[in-house]
Motif scaffolding. Structure first.
Motif, PDB file in Angstrom:
ATOM      1  N   THR A  82     -47.100 -22.526  26.211  1.00 22.38           N
ATOM      2  CA  THR A  82     -46.410 -22.701  24.933  1.00 22.38           C
ATOM      3  C   THR A  82     -46.956 -21.661  23.953  1.00 22.38           C
ATOM      4  O   THR A  82     -48.155 -21.388  23.955  1.00 22.38           O
ATOM      5  N   THR A  86     -45.324 -20.412  17.525  1.00 20.48           N
ATOM      6  CA  THR A  86     -44.063 -21.074  17.165  1.00 20.48           C
ATOM      7  C   THR A  86     -43.917 -22.450  17.813  1.00 20.48           C
ATOM      8  O   THR A  86     -43.040 -23.220  17.432  1.00 20.48           O
ATOM      9  N   GLY A  87     -44.741 -22.744  18.813  1.00 22.79           N
ATOM     10  CA  GLY A  87     -44.575 -24.007  19.538  1.00 22.79           C
ATOM     11  C   GLY A  87     -43.482 -23.932  20.585  1.00 22.79           C
ATOM     12  O   GLY A  87     -43.235 -24.879  21.320  1.00 22.79           O
ATOM     13  N   GLY A  88     -42.822 -22.791  20.671  1.00 24.76           N
ATOM     14  CA  GLY A  88     -41.760 -22.624  21.666  1.00 24.76           C
ATOM     15  C   GLY A  88     -42.328 -22.165  23.002  1.00 24.76           C
ATOM     16  O   GLY A  88     -43.499 -21.821  23.104  1.00 24.76           O
ATOM     17  N   ALA A  89     -41.484 -22.204  24.026  1.00 26.95           N
ATOM     18  CA  ALA A  89     -41.940 -21.792  25.349  1.00 26.95           C
ATOM     19  C   ALA A  89     -40.753 -21.368  26.202  1.00 26.95           C
ATOM     20  O   ALA A  89     -39.651 -21.878  26.031  1.00 26.95           O
ATOM     21  N   ILE A  90     -40.997 -20.422  27.088  1.00 27.29           N
ATOM     22  CA  ILE A  90     -40.021 -20.119  28.136  1.00 27.29           C
ATOM     23  C   ILE A  90     -40.580 -20.726  29.417  1.00 27.29           C
ATOM     24  O   ILE A  90     -41.658 -20.359  29.865  1.00 27.29           O
TER      25      ILE A  90
ATOM     26  N   ARG B  29     -36.900 -19.661  22.014  1.00 26.03           N
ATOM     27  CA  ARG B  29     -38.360 -19.802  22.117  1.00 26.03           C
ATOM     28  C   ARG B  29     -39.012 -19.531  20.764  1.00 26.03           C
ATOM     29  O   ARG B  29     -39.856 -20.296  20.301  1.00 26.03           O
ATOM     30  N   GLY B  32     -39.101 -22.121  18.263  1.00 28.77           N
ATOM     31  CA  GLY B  32     -39.945 -23.280  18.533  1.00 28.77           C
ATOM     32  C   GLY B  32     -39.396 -24.237  19.577  1.00 28.77           C
ATOM     33  O   GLY B  32     -39.832 -25.373  19.681  1.00 28.77           O
ATOM     34  N   MET B  33     -38.416 -23.788  20.352  1.00 26.81           N
ATOM     35  CA  MET B  33     -37.842 -24.669  21.368  1.00 26.81           C
ATOM     36  C   MET B  33     -38.498 -24.419  22.736  1.00 26.81           C
ATOM     37  O   MET B  33     -39.017 -23.348  22.987  1.00 26.81           O
ATOM     38  N   GLU B  34     -38.446 -25.438  23.588  1.00 23.74           N
ATOM     39  CA  GLU B  34     -38.860 -25.258  24.977  1.00 23.74           C
ATOM     40  C   GLU B  34     -37.617 -24.897  25.776  1.00 23.74           C
ATOM     41  O   GLU B  34     -36.679 -25.684  25.858  1.00 23.74           O
ATOM     42  N   VAL B  35     -37.623 -23.699  26.312  1.00 25.80           N
ATOM     43  CA  VAL B  35     -36.434 -23.191  26.994  1.00 25.80           C
ATOM     44  C   VAL B  35     -36.660 -23.188  28.499  1.00 25.80           C
ATOM     45  O   VAL B  35     -37.575 -22.528  28.992  1.00 25.80           O
TER      46      VAL B  35
END
Lengths: 314, 133
Positions: A82, A86-90, B29, B32-35
Protein backbone atom coordinates in the motif's frame (compact mmCIF):
# COMPACT_ATOMS: atom_id res chain seq x y z
CA UNK A 1 -27.32 -11.62 4.47
CA UNK A 2 -26.44 -14.07 7.24
CA UNK A 3 -22.69 -14.19 6.90
CA UNK A 4 -22.09 -16.77 9.59
CA UNK A 5 -24.51 -19.21 7.98
CA UNK A 6 -23.03 -18.42 4.58
CA UNK A 7 -19.53 -19.30 5.75
CA UNK A 8 -20.72 -22.61 7.18
CA UNK A 9 -22.69 -23.38 4.01
CA UNK A 10 -19.73 -22.66 1.74
CA UNK A 11 -21.04 -19.44 0.19
CA UNK A 12 -18.15 -17.63 -1.49
CA UNK A 13 -19.83 -14.23 -1.31
CA UNK A 14 -20.09 -14.61 2.47
CA UNK A 15 -16.43 -15.58 2.57
CA UNK A 16 -15.45 -12.51 0.56
CA UNK A 17 -17.58 -10.19 2.71
CA UNK A 18 -16.30 -11.57 6.00
CA UNK A 19 -12.70 -11.04 4.89
CA UNK A 20 -13.51 -7.43 3.98
CA UNK A 21 -15.18 -6.78 7.32
CA UNK A 22 -12.38 -8.41 9.28
CA UNK A 23 -9.72 -6.56 7.31
CA UNK A 24 -11.49 -3.34 8.24
CA UNK A 25 -11.53 -4.44 11.89
CA UNK A 26 -15.34 -4.57 12.17
CA UNK A 27 -16.67 -5.91 15.45
CA UNK A 28 -19.44 -7.98 13.76
CA UNK A 29 -16.77 -9.81 11.79
CA UNK A 30 -14.64 -10.49 14.82
CA UNK A 31 -17.67 -11.83 16.69
CA UNK A 32 -18.37 -14.34 13.93
CA UNK A 33 -14.73 -15.44 13.80
CA UNK A 34 -14.60 -15.82 17.58
CA UNK A 35 -17.67 -18.05 17.47
CA UNK A 36 -16.26 -20.21 14.67
CA UNK A 37 -12.63 -20.19 15.78
CA UNK A 38 -12.87 -23.79 16.95
CA UNK A 39 -13.19 -24.78 13.30
CA UNK A 40 -9.71 -23.48 12.45
CA UNK A 41 -6.49 -25.44 12.47
CA UNK A 42 -7.19 -27.84 9.63
CA UNK A 43 -5.76 -25.95 6.67
CA UNK A 44 -2.09 -26.34 5.82
CA UNK A 45 -0.42 -22.95 5.40
CA UNK A 46 2.19 -22.41 2.71
CA UNK A 47 4.14 -19.17 2.54
CA UNK A 48 5.55 -17.97 -0.76
CA UNK A 49 8.10 -15.22 -0.37
CA UNK A 50 11.03 -13.65 -2.19
CA UNK A 51 12.15 -10.44 -3.89
CA UNK A 52 9.89 -8.55 -6.35
CA UNK A 53 9.67 -10.00 -9.83
CA UNK A 54 11.05 -13.50 -9.20
CA UNK A 55 7.76 -15.16 -10.11
CA UNK A 56 6.00 -15.70 -6.77
CA UNK A 57 2.52 -15.21 -8.24
CA UNK A 58 3.16 -17.47 -11.22
CA UNK A 59 4.57 -20.20 -8.98
CA UNK A 60 1.65 -19.83 -6.56
CA UNK A 61 -0.80 -20.15 -9.45
CA UNK A 62 0.81 -23.31 -10.77
CA UNK A 63 1.01 -24.94 -7.33
CA UNK A 64 -2.62 -24.05 -6.59
CA UNK A 65 -3.64 -25.48 -9.94
CA UNK A 66 -1.79 -28.70 -9.19
CA UNK A 67 -3.45 -29.08 -5.78
CA UNK A 68 -6.84 -28.25 -7.25
CA UNK A 69 -6.27 -31.05 -9.74
CA UNK A 70 -5.94 -33.40 -6.77
CA UNK A 71 -9.37 -32.28 -5.60
CA UNK A 72 -8.08 -30.01 -2.82
CA UNK A 73 -9.69 -26.72 -1.86
CA UNK A 74 -7.27 -23.83 -2.08
CA UNK A 75 -7.22 -20.33 -0.65
CA UNK A 76 -4.72 -17.79 -1.90
CA UNK A 77 -3.91 -14.55 -0.11
CA UNK A 78 -1.76 -12.31 -2.26
CA UNK A 79 -0.20 -9.27 -0.61
CA UNK A 80 1.04 -6.16 -2.38
CA UNK A 81 2.29 -2.88 -0.94
CA UNK A 82 0.00 0.00 0.00
CA UNK A 83 1.26 3.51 -0.71
CA UNK A 84 2.34 5.12 2.54
CA UNK A 85 1.39 8.49 1.02
CA UNK A 86 -2.09 8.00 -0.44
CA UNK A 87 -3.25 4.73 1.13
CA UNK A 88 -3.87 3.41 -2.38
CA UNK A 89 -2.45 0.24 -3.86
CA UNK A 90 -2.11 -1.65 -7.11
CA UNK A 91 -2.82 -5.30 -6.37
CA UNK A 92 -1.51 -7.04 -9.45
CA UNK A 93 -0.86 -10.63 -8.41
CA UNK A 94 -4.02 -11.83 -10.15
CA UNK A 95 -2.54 -11.03 -13.56
CA UNK A 96 -0.46 -14.22 -13.23
CA UNK A 97 -3.38 -16.23 -11.87
CA UNK A 98 -5.98 -15.72 -14.59
CA UNK A 99 -6.32 -19.43 -15.31
CA UNK A 100 -7.55 -19.93 -11.73
CA UNK A 101 -10.34 -17.34 -11.66
CA UNK A 102 -13.14 -19.71 -12.53
CA UNK A 103 -11.76 -22.78 -10.73
CA UNK A 104 -14.45 -23.67 -8.16
CA UNK A 105 -11.80 -25.16 -5.84
CA UNK A 106 -9.80 -21.93 -5.65
CA UNK A 107 -10.51 -18.63 -3.92
CA UNK A 108 -8.06 -15.75 -4.37
CA UNK A 109 -7.94 -12.62 -2.27
CA UNK A 110 -5.58 -9.69 -2.92
CA UNK A 111 -4.66 -7.51 0.04
CA UNK A 112 -2.89 -4.17 0.34
CA UNK A 113 -0.34 -4.05 3.15
CA UNK A 114 -2.17 -1.03 4.69
CA UNK A 115 0.80 0.20 6.66
CA UNK A 116 1.84 -3.21 7.91
CA UNK A 117 5.52 -3.99 7.62
CA UNK A 118 7.10 -7.41 7.63
CA UNK A 119 5.92 -8.67 4.24
CA UNK A 120 2.28 -9.41 4.99
CA UNK A 121 -0.86 -7.26 5.06
CA UNK A 122 -2.59 -6.07 8.18
CA UNK A 123 -5.46 -8.45 7.59
CA UNK A 124 -3.50 -11.49 6.40
CA UNK A 125 -3.63 -13.54 9.59
CA UNK A 126 -7.35 -13.02 10.10
CA UNK A 127 -8.03 -13.80 6.43
CA UNK A 128 -6.11 -17.05 6.88
CA UNK A 129 -8.34 -17.97 9.83
CA UNK A 130 -11.47 -17.20 7.84
CA UNK A 131 -10.37 -19.34 4.88
CA UNK A 132 -9.49 -22.08 7.36
CA UNK A 133 -13.00 -21.90 8.87
CA UNK A 134 -14.41 -22.01 5.33
CA UNK A 135 -12.73 -25.38 4.87
CA UNK A 136 -9.74 -24.78 2.64
CA UNK A 137 -7.25 -27.67 2.61
CA UNK A 138 -4.28 -25.52 1.66
CA UNK A 139 -3.84 -21.77 2.03
CA UNK A 140 -1.10 -20.06 0.07
CA UNK A 141 0.13 -16.79 1.49
CA UNK A 142 2.10 -14.77 -1.01
CA UNK A 143 4.08 -11.94 0.59
CA UNK A 144 4.82 -8.57 -0.93
CA UNK A 145 8.14 -8.56 -2.76
CA UNK A 146 10.56 -8.66 0.15
CA UNK A 147 13.99 -7.18 0.66
CA UNK A 148 16.32 -8.70 3.20
CA UNK A 149 14.58 -8.72 6.53
CA UNK A 150 10.84 -9.32 6.10
CA UNK A 151 10.55 -12.65 7.84
CA UNK A 152 7.03 -12.43 9.24
CA UNK A 153 5.79 -15.12 6.85
CA UNK A 154 7.83 -17.69 8.77
CA UNK A 155 5.75 -16.84 11.86
CA UNK A 156 2.56 -17.56 9.94
CA UNK A 157 3.12 -20.41 7.48
CA UNK A 158 3.78 -24.09 8.16
CA UNK A 159 6.05 -24.38 5.13
CA UNK A 160 7.86 -21.33 3.79
CA UNK A 161 9.06 -21.32 0.20
CA UNK A 162 11.75 -18.80 -0.67
CA UNK A 163 11.60 -17.97 -4.36
CA UNK A 164 14.67 -16.51 -6.03
CA UNK A 165 15.83 -16.01 -9.60
CA UNK A 166 19.22 -15.92 -11.29
CA UNK A 167 21.11 -12.66 -11.34
CA UNK A 168 20.02 -11.16 -8.05
CA UNK A 169 23.44 -10.96 -6.43
CA UNK A 170 26.54 -12.88 -5.50
CA UNK A 171 27.10 -15.61 -2.93
CA UNK A 172 27.56 -13.06 -0.14
CA UNK A 173 23.89 -12.10 -0.60
CA UNK A 174 23.00 -15.73 0.02
CA UNK A 175 25.01 -15.69 3.25
CA UNK A 176 23.30 -12.66 4.75
CA UNK A 177 20.99 -12.97 7.73
CA UNK A 178 17.26 -12.47 7.36
CA UNK A 179 15.11 -13.84 4.59
CA UNK A 180 17.67 -16.42 3.53
CA UNK A 181 17.25 -18.11 6.90
CA UNK A 182 13.50 -18.71 6.72
CA UNK A 183 13.13 -20.95 3.68
CA UNK A 184 12.04 -24.54 4.23
CA UNK A 185 12.24 -24.95 0.47
CA UNK A 186 14.25 -22.82 -1.94
CA UNK A 187 13.06 -22.33 -5.50
CA UNK A 188 15.26 -20.86 -8.20
CA UNK A 189 12.63 -19.79 -10.70
CA UNK A 190 13.25 -18.59 -14.26
CA UNK A 191 15.77 -21.42 -14.41
CA UNK A 192 15.89 -21.16 -18.21
CA UNK A 193 17.94 -18.00 -17.73
CA UNK A 194 21.68 -17.80 -17.62
CA UNK A 195 23.23 -18.30 -14.21
CA UNK A 196 20.40 -20.37 -12.73
CA UNK A 197 22.61 -23.33 -11.88
CA UNK A 198 25.22 -21.10 -10.29
CA UNK A 199 22.52 -19.44 -8.16
CA UNK A 200 21.18 -22.84 -7.10
CA UNK A 201 24.68 -24.02 -6.23
CA UNK A 202 25.41 -20.94 -4.15
CA UNK A 203 22.22 -21.39 -2.16
CA UNK A 204 23.00 -25.07 -1.74
CA UNK A 205 26.47 -24.30 -0.41
CA UNK A 206 25.04 -21.75 2.00
CA UNK A 207 22.58 -24.35 3.29
CA UNK A 208 25.41 -26.80 3.99
CA UNK A 209 26.57 -24.55 6.80
CA UNK A 210 23.28 -24.75 8.63
CA UNK A 211 23.83 -27.46 11.20
CA UNK A 212 21.20 -26.36 13.70
CA UNK A 213 18.26 -27.96 11.98
CA UNK A 214 17.72 -31.59 11.05
CA UNK A 215 15.73 -30.45 8.01
CA UNK A 216 17.92 -29.76 5.03
CA UNK A 217 15.98 -27.44 2.68
CA UNK A 218 15.86 -28.55 -0.93
CA UNK A 219 16.87 -26.22 -3.73
CA UNK A 220 14.58 -26.70 -6.72
CA UNK A 221 14.91 -25.15 -10.16
CA UNK A 222 11.67 -24.19 -11.89
CA UNK A 223 10.34 -22.36 -14.90
CA UNK A 224 6.93 -21.70 -13.40
CA UNK A 225 5.55 -20.03 -16.50
CA UNK A 226 6.13 -23.24 -18.47
CA UNK A 227 4.98 -25.49 -15.62
CA UNK A 228 8.50 -26.91 -15.26
CA UNK A 229 9.55 -28.20 -11.86
CA UNK A 230 6.13 -27.61 -10.28
CA UNK A 231 5.70 -31.24 -9.29
CA UNK A 232 9.12 -31.21 -7.63
CA UNK A 233 8.02 -28.26 -5.50
CA UNK A 234 4.76 -30.02 -4.69
CA UNK A 235 6.64 -33.12 -3.53
CA UNK A 236 9.00 -30.99 -1.45
CA UNK A 237 6.01 -29.36 0.27
CA UNK A 238 4.50 -32.76 1.08
CA UNK A 239 7.88 -34.04 2.27
CA UNK A 240 8.36 -31.02 4.55
CA UNK A 241 4.84 -31.37 5.88
CA UNK A 242 5.48 -35.02 6.72
CA UNK A 243 8.81 -34.14 8.34
CA UNK A 244 7.39 -31.46 10.64
CA UNK A 245 4.37 -33.56 11.53
CA UNK A 246 6.40 -36.71 12.29
CA UNK A 247 9.01 -34.83 14.31
CA UNK A 248 6.52 -32.89 16.43
CA UNK A 249 7.81 -29.59 15.03
CA UNK A 250 4.39 -28.88 13.52
CA UNK A 251 2.67 -28.65 16.90
CA UNK A 252 5.38 -26.53 18.51
CA UNK A 253 5.61 -24.29 15.45
CA UNK A 254 1.87 -23.67 15.49
CA UNK A 255 2.01 -22.77 19.19
CA UNK A 256 4.83 -20.35 18.45
CA UNK A 257 2.71 -18.78 15.70
CA UNK A 258 -0.26 -18.44 18.01
CA UNK A 259 1.97 -16.71 20.54
CA UNK A 260 3.14 -14.27 17.88
CA UNK A 261 -0.45 -13.66 16.82
CA UNK A 262 -1.66 -12.95 20.35
CA UNK A 263 1.20 -10.54 20.99
CA UNK A 264 0.61 -8.77 17.70
CA UNK A 265 -3.10 -8.43 18.41
CA UNK A 266 -2.33 -7.15 21.90
CA UNK A 267 -0.02 -4.53 20.42
CA UNK A 268 -2.75 -3.48 17.98
CA UNK A 269 -5.30 -3.29 20.80
CA UNK A 270 -3.01 -1.13 22.92
CA UNK A 271 -2.28 1.16 19.95
CA UNK A 272 -5.94 1.62 19.14
CA UNK A 273 -6.70 2.24 22.81
CA UNK A 274 -4.01 4.91 22.94
CA UNK A 275 -5.31 6.55 19.77
CA UNK A 276 -8.92 6.64 20.97
CA UNK A 277 -7.90 8.21 24.28
CA UNK A 278 -5.77 10.83 22.59
CA UNK A 279 -7.11 13.60 20.38
CA UNK A 280 -5.17 14.81 17.38
CA UNK A 281 -4.70 18.17 19.09
CA UNK A 282 -3.31 16.59 22.24
CA UNK A 283 -0.90 14.51 20.21
CA UNK A 284 0.23 17.52 18.18
CA UNK A 285 0.70 19.41 21.44
CA UNK A 286 3.02 16.71 22.74
CA UNK A 287 4.88 16.65 19.41
CA UNK A 288 5.35 20.41 19.64
CA UNK A 289 6.81 20.14 23.12
CA UNK A 290 9.29 17.52 22.00
CA UNK A 291 10.18 19.53 18.89
CA UNK A 292 10.94 22.52 21.15
CA UNK A 293 12.98 20.24 23.42
CA UNK A 294 10.75 21.04 26.38
CA UNK A 295 10.33 17.31 26.96
CA UNK A 296 11.97 14.25 25.43
CA UNK A 297 10.23 11.58 23.28
CA UNK A 298 11.01 8.81 25.77
CA UNK A 299 9.05 10.48 28.57
CA UNK A 300 6.32 11.53 26.14
CA UNK A 301 5.78 7.91 25.11
CA UNK A 302 5.33 6.93 28.75
CA UNK A 303 2.91 9.82 29.30
CA UNK A 304 0.57 8.86 26.50
CA UNK A 305 0.13 5.29 27.72
CA UNK A 306 -0.51 6.35 31.34
CA UNK A 307 -4.31 6.49 30.93
CA UNK A 308 -4.42 2.81 29.90
CA UNK A 309 -2.00 1.55 32.48
CA UNK A 310 -4.86 0.66 34.80
CA UNK A 311 -6.04 -1.85 32.23
CA UNK A 312 -7.92 -1.67 28.97
CA UNK A 313 -11.66 -1.52 29.39
CA UNK A 314 -13.53 -2.81 26.39
CA UNK B 1 -11.97 3.46 10.56
CA UNK B 2 -11.73 4.76 7.02
CA UNK B 3 -11.29 1.97 4.55
CA UNK B 4 -10.09 2.32 0.99
CA UNK B 5 -12.54 1.87 -1.88
CA UNK B 6 -11.73 -1.39 -3.67
CA UNK B 7 -11.88 -1.34 -7.47
CA UNK B 8 -11.42 -4.13 -9.99
CA UNK B 9 -9.92 -2.81 -13.21
CA UNK B 10 -10.48 -5.38 -15.93
CA UNK B 11 -10.26 -5.67 -19.68
CA UNK B 12 -13.02 -7.80 -21.14
CA UNK B 13 -12.75 -9.05 -24.68
CA UNK B 14 -9.99 -9.55 -27.15
CA UNK B 15 -8.24 -6.24 -27.74
CA UNK B 16 -4.73 -6.03 -26.35
CA UNK B 17 -4.61 -2.34 -25.55
CA UNK B 18 -4.23 -1.80 -21.85
CA UNK B 19 -2.62 1.60 -21.67
CA UNK B 20 -5.90 3.28 -20.75
CA UNK B 21 -6.60 0.64 -18.11
CA UNK B 22 -3.15 1.13 -16.62
CA UNK B 23 -3.48 4.92 -16.58
CA UNK B 24 -6.82 4.69 -14.81
CA UNK B 25 -5.50 2.03 -12.38
CA UNK B 26 -2.63 4.30 -11.46
CA UNK B 27 -4.95 7.31 -11.05
CA UNK B 28 -7.27 5.31 -8.77
CA UNK B 29 -4.26 4.21 -6.73
CA UNK B 30 -3.15 7.80 -6.32
CA UNK B 31 -6.68 8.66 -5.21
CA UNK B 32 -6.22 6.25 -2.32
CA UNK B 33 -8.09 3.26 -3.73
CA UNK B 34 -7.06 -0.39 -3.69
CA UNK B 35 -6.96 -1.39 -7.32
CA UNK B 36 -7.08 -5.03 -8.28
CA UNK B 37 -5.66 -5.25 -11.76
CA UNK B 38 -6.36 -8.49 -13.57
CA UNK B 39 -4.76 -8.06 -16.96
CA UNK B 40 -5.85 -8.55 -20.53
CA UNK B 41 -8.46 -10.63 -22.35
CA UNK B 42 -10.85 -11.51 -19.59
CA UNK B 43 -14.15 -13.28 -20.08
CA UNK B 44 -17.17 -11.84 -18.24
CA UNK B 45 -17.15 -15.03 -16.10
CA UNK B 46 -13.55 -14.41 -15.01
CA UNK B 47 -14.27 -10.77 -14.23
CA UNK B 48 -17.34 -11.58 -12.17
CA UNK B 49 -15.56 -14.31 -10.17
CA UNK B 50 -12.67 -11.95 -9.45
CA UNK B 51 -15.09 -9.19 -8.41
CA UNK B 52 -16.85 -11.56 -6.01
CA UNK B 53 -13.71 -13.02 -4.44
CA UNK B 54 -12.10 -9.60 -4.03
CA UNK B 55 -15.37 -8.12 -2.73
CA UNK B 56 -14.78 -4.93 -4.67
CA UNK B 57 -17.04 -1.89 -4.50
CA UNK B 58 -16.51 -1.01 -8.16
CA UNK B 59 -15.94 -2.95 -11.36
CA UNK B 60 -14.23 -0.71 -13.93
CA UNK B 61 -14.19 -2.19 -17.42
CA UNK B 62 -11.91 -0.89 -20.14
CA UNK B 63 -12.79 -1.95 -23.66
CA UNK B 64 -11.62 -0.88 -27.08
CA UNK B 65 -12.62 -3.83 -29.20
CA UNK B 66 -16.09 -2.65 -30.13
CA UNK B 67 -17.80 -5.53 -28.33
CA UNK B 68 -18.97 -3.30 -25.48
CA UNK B 69 -22.68 -3.72 -26.19
CA UNK B 70 -22.32 -7.47 -25.63
CA UNK B 71 -19.67 -7.78 -22.94
CA UNK B 72 -20.51 -4.93 -20.57
CA UNK B 73 -24.17 -5.89 -20.05
CA UNK B 74 -23.05 -9.52 -19.68
CA UNK B 75 -20.86 -8.59 -16.72
CA UNK B 76 -23.75 -6.74 -15.03
CA UNK B 77 -26.12 -9.63 -15.68
CA UNK B 78 -23.71 -12.25 -14.31
CA UNK B 79 -23.04 -10.18 -11.20
CA UNK B 80 -26.77 -10.05 -10.55
CA UNK B 81 -27.19 -13.78 -11.16
CA UNK B 82 -24.46 -14.59 -8.67
CA UNK B 83 -25.89 -12.33 -5.98
CA UNK B 84 -23.31 -9.59 -6.37
CA UNK B 85 -25.48 -7.00 -8.06
CA UNK B 86 -24.55 -4.42 -5.40
CA UNK B 87 -21.35 -3.46 -7.18
CA UNK B 88 -21.00 -0.27 -9.17
CA UNK B 89 -20.08 -1.08 -12.78
CA UNK B 90 -18.48 1.59 -14.94
CA UNK B 91 -16.97 1.42 -18.41
CA UNK B 92 -14.32 3.23 -20.38
CA UNK B 93 -12.80 3.20 -23.84
CA UNK B 94 -13.74 4.09 -27.38
CA UNK B 95 -17.48 3.79 -27.09
CA UNK B 96 -19.69 5.69 -29.58
CA UNK B 97 -22.01 8.23 -27.89
CA UNK B 98 -25.01 6.51 -29.50
CA UNK B 99 -24.30 3.31 -27.55
CA UNK B 100 -24.13 4.98 -24.15
CA UNK B 101 -27.89 5.21 -23.44
CA UNK B 102 -28.25 1.49 -24.17
CA UNK B 103 -25.36 0.58 -21.88
CA UNK B 104 -26.80 2.72 -19.10
CA UNK B 105 -30.17 1.05 -19.53
CA UNK B 106 -28.36 -2.27 -18.99
CA UNK B 107 -27.01 -1.22 -15.61
CA UNK B 108 -23.64 0.33 -16.45
CA UNK B 109 -23.56 3.33 -14.14
CA UNK B 110 -21.37 5.54 -16.31
CA UNK B 111 -19.22 5.47 -19.43
CA UNK B 112 -15.98 7.42 -19.64
CA UNK B 113 -14.81 8.03 -23.19
CA UNK B 114 -11.29 9.05 -24.29
CA UNK B 115 -10.28 12.49 -23.06
CA UNK B 116 -12.21 12.27 -19.81
CA UNK B 117 -9.98 13.67 -17.05
CA UNK B 118 -9.17 10.90 -14.55
CA UNK B 119 -10.33 13.25 -11.79
CA UNK B 120 -13.84 13.04 -13.24
CA UNK B 121 -14.05 9.26 -13.00
CA UNK B 122 -12.53 9.35 -9.50
CA UNK B 123 -15.14 11.90 -8.40
CA UNK B 124 -17.91 9.78 -9.90
CA UNK B 125 -16.78 6.69 -8.02
CA UNK B 126 -16.27 8.51 -4.75
CA UNK B 127 -19.73 10.03 -4.90
CA UNK B 128 -21.46 6.78 -5.90
CA UNK B 129 -19.80 4.30 -3.57
CA UNK B 130 -20.84 4.38 0.01
CA UNK B 131 -18.06 2.97 2.12
CA UNK B 132 -19.30 2.43 5.63
CA UNK B 133 -16.86 3.65 8.21
Amino acid sequence: MDIKKGIIDGDRIALAKLITMAEDGKKEAMDIIKELYHRTGNAYLIGITGPPGVGKSTLTAKLARAYSGLGKKIGIIACDPTSPYTGGAILGDRIRMQELFTDPNIFIRSMGSRGHLGGLSRGTRVAVRIMDIFGMDYIFIETVGVGQSEVEIADTADTTIMVLAPGLGDDIQAMKAGIMEIGDIFVVNKADREGAEKTAREIDTMLDFNEKSTWRPKVIMTVAQDNKGINDVLHAIEEHMKYIKDSGIFASKRKEHIKEEILELATQNIMSEIMTGLSKEELLGIVDKVAKREIDPYSASIDIIKPIKGGIQK
Amino acid sequence: MDRPIRVLVAKPGLDGHDRGAKVIARAFRDAGMEVIYTGLRQTPEQIVEAAIQEDVDVVALSILSGAHNTLLPKVVQLLKEKGAGDKLVVGGGVIPPDDIPYLKSQGIAEIFTPGTPTSESIEFIKSHVRVEA
